[in-house]
Design a protein around this motif. Structure first.
Motif, PDB file in Angstrom:
ATOM      1  N   THR A   1      38.216 -60.291 -15.841  1.00  0.00           N
ATOM      2  CA  THR A   1      37.286 -59.218 -15.483  1.00  0.00           C
ATOM      3  C   THR A   1      38.044 -57.907 -15.332  1.00  0.00           C
ATOM      4  N   LEU A   2      37.288 -56.815 -15.225  1.00  0.00           N
ATOM      5  CA  LEU A   2      37.866 -55.480 -15.140  1.00  0.00           C
ATOM      6  C   LEU A   2      37.236 -54.706 -13.989  1.00  0.00           C
ATOM      7  N   PRO A   3      37.922 -53.704 -13.459  1.00  0.00           N
ATOM      8  CA  PRO A   3      37.365 -52.909 -12.366  1.00  0.00           C
ATOM      9  C   PRO A   3      36.011 -52.310 -12.732  1.00  0.00           C
ATOM     10  N   GLY A   4      35.083 -52.348 -11.768  1.00  0.00           N
ATOM     11  CA  GLY A   4      33.747 -51.803 -11.961  1.00  0.00           C
ATOM     12  C   GLY A   4      32.740 -52.807 -12.466  1.00  0.00           C
ATOM     13  N   GLU A   5      33.172 -53.948 -12.934  1.00  0.00           N
ATOM     14  CA  GLU A   5      32.239 -54.941 -13.468  1.00  0.00           C
ATOM     15  C   GLU A   5      31.526 -55.680 -12.335  1.00  0.00           C
ATOM     16  N   VAL A   6      30.246 -55.953 -12.560  1.00  0.00           N
ATOM     17  CA  VAL A   6      29.451 -56.771 -11.640  1.00  0.00           C
ATOM     18  C   VAL A   6      29.359 -58.163 -12.238  1.00  0.00           C
ATOM     19  N   VAL A   7      29.760 -59.158 -11.454  1.00  0.00           N
ATOM     20  CA  VAL A   7      29.817 -60.526 -11.975  1.00  0.00           C
ATOM     21  C   VAL A   7      29.097 -61.471 -11.023  1.00  0.00           C
ATOM     22  N   LEU A   8      28.644 -62.597 -11.576  1.00  0.00           N
ATOM     23  CA  LEU A   8      27.886 -63.591 -10.828  1.00  0.00           C
ATOM     24  C   LEU A   8      28.517 -64.957 -11.062  1.00  0.00           C
ATOM     25  N   GLY A   9      28.673 -65.745  -9.997  1.00  0.00           N
ATOM     26  CA  GLY A   9      29.238 -67.083 -10.170  1.00  0.00           C
ATOM     27  C   GLY A   9      29.486 -67.772  -8.848  1.00  0.00           C
TER      28      GLY A   9
ATOM     29  N   LEU B   1      45.086 -60.490 -20.789  1.00  0.00           N
ATOM     30  CA  LEU B   1      44.317 -59.240 -20.737  1.00  0.00           C
ATOM     31  C   LEU B   1      43.838 -58.774 -22.108  1.00  0.00           C
ATOM     32  N   GLN B   2      43.516 -59.703 -22.999  1.00  0.00           N
ATOM     33  CA  GLN B   2      43.019 -59.291 -24.306  1.00  0.00           C
ATOM     34  C   GLN B   2      41.603 -58.718 -24.235  1.00  0.00           C
ATOM     35  N   HIS B   3      40.926 -58.882 -23.118  1.00  0.00           N
ATOM     36  CA  HIS B   3      39.572 -58.352 -22.964  1.00  0.00           C
ATOM     37  C   HIS B   3      39.566 -56.884 -22.544  1.00  0.00           C
ATOM     38  N   ALA B   4      40.742 -56.291 -22.355  1.00  0.00           N
ATOM     39  CA  ALA B   4      40.844 -54.901 -21.910  1.00  0.00           C
ATOM     40  C   ALA B   4      41.274 -53.998 -23.055  1.00  0.00           C
ATOM     41  N   SER B   5      40.776 -52.774 -23.065  1.00  0.00           N
ATOM     42  CA  SER B   5      41.136 -51.815 -24.104  1.00  0.00           C
ATOM     43  C   SER B   5      42.602 -51.424 -23.985  1.00  0.00           C
TER      44      SER B   5
ATOM     45  N   PRO C   1      35.907 -69.088 -10.721  1.00  0.00           N
ATOM     46  CA  PRO C   1      36.585 -69.505 -11.956  1.00  0.00           C
ATOM     47  C   PRO C   1      35.799 -69.252 -13.235  1.00  0.00           C
ATOM     48  N   THR C   2      34.461 -69.268 -13.162  1.00  0.00           N
ATOM     49  CA  THR C   2      33.646 -69.093 -14.377  1.00  0.00           C
ATOM     50  C   THR C   2      32.596 -68.014 -14.144  1.00  0.00           C
ATOM     51  N   PRO C   3      33.016 -66.762 -14.135  1.00  0.00           N
ATOM     52  CA  PRO C   3      32.063 -65.685 -13.847  1.00  0.00           C
ATOM     53  C   PRO C   3      31.141 -65.395 -15.035  1.00  0.00           C
ATOM     54  N   ARG C   4      29.934 -64.950 -14.709  1.00  0.00           N
ATOM     55  CA  ARG C   4      29.032 -64.397 -15.721  1.00  0.00           C
ATOM     56  C   ARG C   4      28.977 -62.889 -15.502  1.00  0.00           C
ATOM     57  N   ILE C   5      29.332 -62.148 -16.530  1.00  0.00           N
ATOM     58  CA  ILE C   5      29.421 -60.693 -16.395  1.00  0.00           C
ATOM     59  C   ILE C   5      28.043 -60.077 -16.583  1.00  0.00           C
ATOM     60  N   GLU C   6      27.528 -59.479 -15.530  1.00  0.00           N
ATOM     61  CA  GLU C   6      26.210 -58.844 -15.594  1.00  0.00           C
ATOM     62  C   GLU C   6      26.309 -57.391 -16.043  1.00  0.00           C
ATOM     63  N   THR C   7      27.333 -56.689 -15.538  1.00  0.00           N
ATOM     64  CA  THR C   7      27.535 -55.289 -15.920  1.00  0.00           C
ATOM     65  C   THR C   7      28.960 -55.128 -16.412  1.00  0.00           C
ATOM     66  N   PRO C   8      29.152 -55.059 -17.746  1.00  0.00           N
ATOM     67  CA  PRO C   8      30.519 -54.963 -18.275  1.00  0.00           C
ATOM     68  C   PRO C   8      31.097 -53.565 -18.128  1.00  0.00           C
ATOM     69  N   SER C   9      32.410 -53.496 -18.078  1.00  0.00           N
ATOM     70  CA  SER C   9      33.121 -52.223 -18.053  1.00  0.00           C
ATOM     71  C   SER C   9      33.118 -51.600 -19.447  1.00  0.00           C
TER      72      SER C   9
END
Length: 409
Positions: free
Chosen positions: A26-34, A69-73, A42-50
């Motif tokens: 995950t990344l700063p600012g993201e809203v996640v549920l789990g 960190l391959q999910h980060a720009s 361990p298994t978040p669902r990303i509701e608001t992506p960065s």
């Protein structure tokens, strides 16, 4: 189920939400549920992506633990890694000018360690899953050089030859000027049958050298590396910088930091990454605890032309650091310690009166601690160069110039 907002990244690359709750990928600012288990989601669902979230360039990103960190720009990662170093210095009460980060391109890692395990049908080679001993095959890894990625069948062949059914082999591959240098650990004892099999494998895959549990087993060609004007054959498994681009960036920073010095010491010198290039313009005393690496450095120096004298000294700089009196009179010192830093050696360096220091480190925390010791002794931290040669990981390398008294511009 809990819904949380990621506030920052930890040093291991996980997102951290209030609690704290650690949330991987995950990344700063993201809203996640789990579900949260022991402070971990361990298994978040990303509701608001960065806006900094990107599609991972490697199809193995979700399962492989080689990259965190391959999910980060790229821009986010560059700023985050510089920020890690900046915060480490701030924790010691230090500030410095930061040069733009130097990042190695994808598929440039010239060395990588694979795990390989025998199976009923043959063998499986790759990297471990995160926090697991499960091996994930990575046939088109985007991190390592294509020549290394293409060598996975050879790694599996080595396991069929020399791994037990219960344990995994660790196989370090290094690209040399003469082909792949292969260092295997954790294998069966080397006997006549295994030796013959290794010889066949080396011929089939045109390998330069195979070492088995620290000892050269098959050498078809000496695996040379070029360090400016010198050719060096490292001992099996020796430490080397991970990418040519990263090595060049660190070497350039060191050259600038000690420019104009005529006599210097290179502490934790390894196989000569800095000592041999610096010998093009200065007399260098190279100190290292591993005698085999120092012998490789010395042999490279003996066969090179146009270099000034290089002396070597095998010495445990943790237990027996060079004293201030031994360093006094030098024009500059290069120091590149392991992750633990060099607390005892830096204390002596701070009392030495050496006018200029090039400090290289792979650990921002111990780097900042050692810099603080030198600053307290009268040095100025002039500038810092962050180098990212472990792309998509949490690892950070750094080089810096420290000068005694009036800073050099």
């Amino acid at each position: 189920m809990e819904r949380v907002t990621i506030e920052r990244l930890g040093h291991q690359g996980d997102g951290i939400a209030p609690g704290p709750i650690y949330v991987p990928a995950t990344l700063p600012g993201e809203v996640v549920l789990g579900d949260v288990e022991g402070g971990v989601m361990p298994t978040p669902r990303i509701e608001t992506p960065s806006s900094d979230r990107v599609r991972p360039p490697c199809r193995h990103a979700k399962s492989c633990g080689g990259c965190q960190l391959q999910h980060a720009s790229d821009g986010f990662l560059a700023d985050w890694k510089v920020g890690v170093v900046r915060q480490s210095l701030k924790a010691q009460g230090l500030e410095a000018d930061f040069r733009p980060i130097q990042t190695s391109p994808a598929q440039t890692r010239r060395r990588a360690t694979f795990s390989v395990r025998r199976t009923k049908k043959g063998a499986l080679a790759g990297f471990h899953m995160k926090a697991s001993d499960v091996i994930v095959a990575v046939p088109d890894c985007q991190l390592v050089h294509p020549e290394i990625a293409a060598a996975l069948p050879m790694v599996e062949a080595l396991a069929v030859l020399g791994a037990s059914r219960k344990g995994a082999l660790s196989v370090l591959l290094t690209r040399s000027l003469d082909g792949l240098d292969v260092a295997v650990t954790g294998g069966k004892p080397l006997d006549t049958a295994l030796y013959a099999g290794l010889a066949d494998t080396a011929r089939q895959y045109d390998l330069a050298r195979i070492s088995w549990d620290g000892e050269p087993a098959i050498t078809r060609r000496a695996p040379h590396l070029r360090m400016s004007g010198a050719l060096v054959t490292p001992p099996p498994g020796a430490f080397l910088q991970a990418t040519p681009e990263g090595e060049a960036a660190l070497r350039s920073a060191v050259h600038e930091a000690v420019s104009g010095a005529g006599r210097m010491a290179d502490l934790f010198a390894g196989c000569g990454t800095f000592a041999l290039p610096l010998a093009q313009g200065a007399r260098v005393h190279a100190v290292e605890g591993d005698g085999a690496m120092l012998e490789a450095l010395a042999q490279g120096h003996r066969t090179a032309t146009g270099l000034k004298p290089v002396t070597t000294e095998t010495r445990d700089l943790f237990r027996n650091p060079l004293l201030a009196s031994e360093l006094s009179g030098l024009d500059a010192v290069v120091i590149d310690p392991p992750r633990a830093g060099a607390e005892a050696q830096v204390a002596q360096l701070g009392q030495s009166g050496v006018p200029r220091i090039a400090h290289v480190s792979c650990n921002p925390v111990t780097f900042a601690r050692d810099c603080a010791t030198l600053v307290a002794a009268g040095y100025r931290l002039d500038w810092v160069q962050v180098v990212d040669q472990f792309r998509w990981s949490t690892h950070v390398e750094v080089a810096a110039q420290l000068t005694l008294g009036t800073p050099t511009k």
